[in-house]
Design a protein around this motif. Structure first.
Motif, short mmCIF file in Angstrom:
data_model
loop_
_atom_site.label_atom_id
_atom_site.label_comp_id
_atom_site.label_asym_id
_atom_site.label_seq_id
_atom_site.Cartn_x
_atom_site.Cartn_y
_atom_site.Cartn_z
N GLN A 188 37.34 36.11 36.50
CA GLN A 188 38.11 36.89 35.53
C GLN A 188 39.47 37.22 36.15
O GLN A 188 39.57 37.51 37.34
N VAL A 189 40.52 37.20 35.31
CA VAL A 189 41.87 37.51 35.73
C VAL A 189 42.32 38.78 35.01
O VAL A 189 42.05 38.97 33.83
N ILE A 190 43.00 39.65 35.75
CA ILE A 190 43.57 40.88 35.18
C ILE A 190 45.08 40.76 35.21
O ILE A 190 45.67 40.54 36.27
N ALA A 191 45.72 40.88 34.06
CA ALA A 191 47.18 40.92 33.96
C ALA A 191 47.61 42.36 33.78
O ALA A 191 46.92 43.15 33.14
N ILE A 192 48.78 42.69 34.33
CA ILE A 192 49.21 44.09 34.31
C ILE A 192 49.91 44.48 33.01
O ILE A 192 50.32 45.63 32.85
N GLN A 235 39.59 34.36 29.64
CA GLN A 235 39.47 34.54 31.08
C GLN A 235 40.43 35.60 31.63
O GLN A 235 40.31 36.01 32.77
N ILE A 236 41.37 36.06 30.80
CA ILE A 236 42.39 36.99 31.31
C ILE A 236 42.49 38.21 30.39
O ILE A 236 42.60 38.09 29.17
N ALA A 237 42.43 39.39 31.00
CA ALA A 237 42.50 40.65 30.27
C ALA A 237 43.72 41.43 30.72
O ALA A 237 44.11 41.38 31.90
N ALA A 238 44.35 42.14 29.80
CA ALA A 238 45.51 42.97 30.13
C ALA A 238 45.06 44.41 30.38
O ALA A 238 44.42 45.03 29.51
N ILE A 239 45.35 44.93 31.56
CA ILE A 239 45.07 46.33 31.89
C ILE A 239 46.38 46.93 32.40
O ILE A 239 46.79 46.67 33.53
N PRO A 240 47.08 47.71 31.58
CA PRO A 240 48.37 48.27 31.98
C PRO A 240 48.24 49.20 33.18
O PRO A 240 47.20 49.84 33.39
N GLY A 257 57.07 42.14 34.83
CA GLY A 257 55.63 42.01 34.60
C GLY A 257 55.06 43.29 33.98
O GLY A 257 54.17 43.24 33.15
N PHE A 258 55.60 44.43 34.41
CA PHE A 258 55.22 45.71 33.81
C PHE A 258 56.44 46.63 33.67
O PHE A 258 56.74 47.09 32.58
N GLY A 259 57.14 46.92 34.76
CA GLY A 259 58.28 47.82 34.70
C GLY A 259 57.91 49.22 35.08
O GLY A 259 58.20 50.19 34.36
N LEU A 260 57.27 49.37 36.25
CA LEU A 260 56.77 50.67 36.68
C LEU A 260 57.85 51.75 36.78
O LEU A 260 57.59 52.91 36.45
#
Length: 370
Positions: free
Chosen positions: A138-142, A160-165, A281-284
């Motif tokens: 499994q892949v986690i994208a930010i 296969q890829i989930a977005a978790i901010p 990718g996110f912009g923290l």
């Protein structure tokens, strides 16, 4: 269930990734149940304040993510630990870990902005990322934007890829007058300034920001300054050069990299925060500024609208006129700033590391139970 989180990227070389994996480890440790164990692998040269809780152990390693040795050292360690799952926070990882793997991905900057890296670096990024994606169950994208980018560039199954901010570190919150006054005095900051925090890499779009600032200054005749802070890469001198060319040395200041402990007060001291990046990718920094209650203006591209929601002003980062008009509005309208400040804190509160850990652990448990 025994989860192993690879936190060897919690080093100064990986400031953003390090912050991610450190906050994830701390939040995850607090959510473990009686039948769950967490092992944190970390760089022995960079010890951190890891959680000291039941069901959590830490293992120091002298094996670099850049080294070939990890390809056999980590799998042997996972076998010795009797691990059920391995989570890598970086695409340079053991590609045959011997247990189900989770991978976190952040952006595709080498592919979107090829001029910023060599052909060899781009080929290595694509090849090593492909190996990591193939190794991961499994892949986690930010962010959702990062998820879309990886599906488009690497063409693998969307399931296969989930977005978790991500979330801002809890240290980012409005600071009291004494802390703000101290950081203002330490850096010699004016009463009114617009802050940018980030690197000077070309995709951060600082040249257009500086050109927009010149237009803002010529319109308003304000005493406000633009403060540019963050890591500086000498390969990209164009922002400093453009400041001199436009005669803005009196109203644009470069602070360079700052201690993490100064950042909450620096954000809190700012009149507004601006983030003109072409791609994130996110912009923290946007979320950190919002958590500190600072009015934010940012680009309307990539992941930034996901982060900002309706709690910030957005602009086309390719349009210097739009950037200038947005900055002018923020500087001259205290009611707008007050409204954005309230909305910013409400928006930032929707993101938490507890939620990141919860969603991540749900993936762990599902994989272990398959």
């Amino acid at each position: 269930m025994h989860f192993v989180l690879d936190a060897r990227t919690a080093t100064p070389h990986f400031p953003g990734i390090g912050r991610y994996v450190t906050n994830l480890a701390r939040a995850m440790a607090a959510q473990l149940t009686a039948d769950e164990w967490l092992t944190i692998l970390y760089d022995a040269r960079h010890p951190q304040s890891w959680p000291s809780l039941p069901h959590v152990q830490t293992v120091p390693l002298d094996v670099s993510p850049f080294g070939l040795r990890q390809q056999w050292v980590i799998p042997r360690l996972l076998k010795r630990l009797n691990a059920d799952l391995y989570h890598s926070a970086y695409y340079l990882m053991p590609y045959h870990p011997g247990v189900p793997a989770v991978l976190t991905v952040y952006d595709v900057i080498p592919l979107r902005f090829p001029a910023q890296s060599t052909l060899q670096a781009r080929l290595l990024f694509r090849w090593m990322t492909w190996l990591a994606l193939r190794a991961a169950r499994q892949v986690i994208a930010i962010s959702k934007a990062t998820r879309r980018d990886f599906i488009a560039h690497f063409r693998f199954s969307p399931q296969q890829i989930a977005a978790i901010p991500l979330a801002a570190d809890p240290a980012f919150c409005p600071q009291g007058p004494e802390m703000v006054a101290a950081v203002r005095a330490h850096y010699g900051l004016p009463e009114q300034f617009v802050l940018y925090l980030g690197s000077n890499k070309p995709h951060k779009n600082l040249v257009r920001l500086i050109e927009a600032w010149q237009r803002t200054m010529s319109t308003l005749h304000t005493s406000a300054c633009l403060i540019i802070a963050g890591a500086w890469d000498d390969r990209y001198p164009e922002p400093r050069r453009r400041v001199t060319e436009l005669g803005l040395d009196h109203s644009v200041r470069f602070l360079g990299p700052l201690p993490e402990t100064d950042l909450p007060a620096l954000y809190s001291a700012a009149t507004a925060f601006v983030f003109p990046s072409l791609y994130e990718g996110f912009g923290l920094p946007v979320l950190e500024a919002m958590a500190c209650g600072v009015p934010v203006a940012c680009s309307n591209t990539s992941s930034l609208p996901e982060v900002a929601g309706d709690a910030a002003l957005t602009f086309d980062p390719l349009d210097t006129g739009a950037i200038a008009r947005t900055l002018a509005g923020l500087i001259t309208d205290p009611e707008l700033r007050a409204d954005l400040s309230v909305r910013a804190r409400q928006r930032a509160a929707q993101f938490s590391w507890s939620r990141v850990a919860q969603k991540t652990k749900e993936i762990y448990v599902r994989i272990c139970n398959d």
